[in-house]
Design an enzyme around this catalytic site. Sequence first.
Site, PDB file in Angstrom:
ATOM      1  N   SER A  16       0.861  -1.175   0.000  1.00 55.15           N
ATOM      2  CA  SER A  16       0.000   0.000   0.000  1.00 55.15           C
ATOM      3  C   SER A  16       0.902   1.231   0.000  1.00 55.15           C
ATOM      4  CB  SER A  16      -0.947  -0.035   1.213  1.00 55.15           C
ATOM      5  OG  SER A  16      -1.889   1.020   1.138  1.00 55.15           O
ATOM      6  N   HIS A  43      -2.756  -1.217  -3.198  1.00 54.39           N
ATOM      7  CA  HIS A  43      -3.921  -0.343  -3.066  1.00 54.39           C
ATOM      8  C   HIS A  43      -3.764   0.852  -3.997  1.00 54.39           C
ATOM      9  CE1 HIS A  43      -4.315  -1.918   1.341  1.00 54.39           C
ATOM     10  NE2 HIS A  43      -4.805  -2.769   0.459  1.00 54.39           N
ATOM     11  N   ASP A 133      -4.441  -4.600   6.001  1.00 52.65           N
ATOM     12  CA  ASP A 133      -4.828  -5.491   4.915  1.00 52.65           C
ATOM     13  C   ASP A 133      -3.700  -6.492   4.656  1.00 52.65           C
ATOM     14  OD1 ASP A 133      -6.376  -6.583   2.893  1.00 52.65           O
ATOM     15  OD2 ASP A 133      -5.743  -5.115   1.394  1.00 52.65           O
TER      16      ASP A 133
END
Length: 196
Positions: A16, A43, A133
């Site tokens: 991310s 992401h 995540d």
Amino acid sequence: MTSHTEQGFVVAIGASAGGIKAIRALLSCLPANLGAPVVIAMHSEPSSNLTEVLQIRSPLAIKRLEDGEALRTGQIYVVPGATHAFFRDGRVRLSQPVRDSGFRPSIDGLFMTLAAEYKEKAIAVVLSGTMNDGTRGAQVVYDMGGQTIVQNPEDATFESMPLSVILMDHPQQILSAEDLGSWLDETIGTAPPGPA
């Protein structure tokens, strides 16, 4: 032809915030003929140009993942921005671009299907990022006999994602991004040359 259940390792990388730097560092230590396919999910928005960014000055075979694509050894696949990806029957299926569903793409979803599909041949990699995540998916990879490796939080631009896995899971290795690439090279090896 080898079925997807008989093939070697399959690698999924999740990242991310701060992930581009980490992914580049990891990829710089991989051989062009790595003996496994690699799927990268970071992401991002639908307009993401991560594929093009990673292709700059890289000798590796890097391409944007297409829905239903069969995985090929030595190929680096990049999940399109804001699109969920799932391993199924030796291929990767893609959702339509997602507007509102938390993390996009879902690294947990990617890892969980990696674990279900490839079990002990699954390798999940968690790099720089915020929030958590990938943590649940990493646990499933571990439970199914696969391996999870994470970027050392001290090496990451944003430590939350790798740190969450370290606190909640059982990572096989905690290393700098470059050393993770070297570990993958040593663990997986290179693909044998094809027919002349």
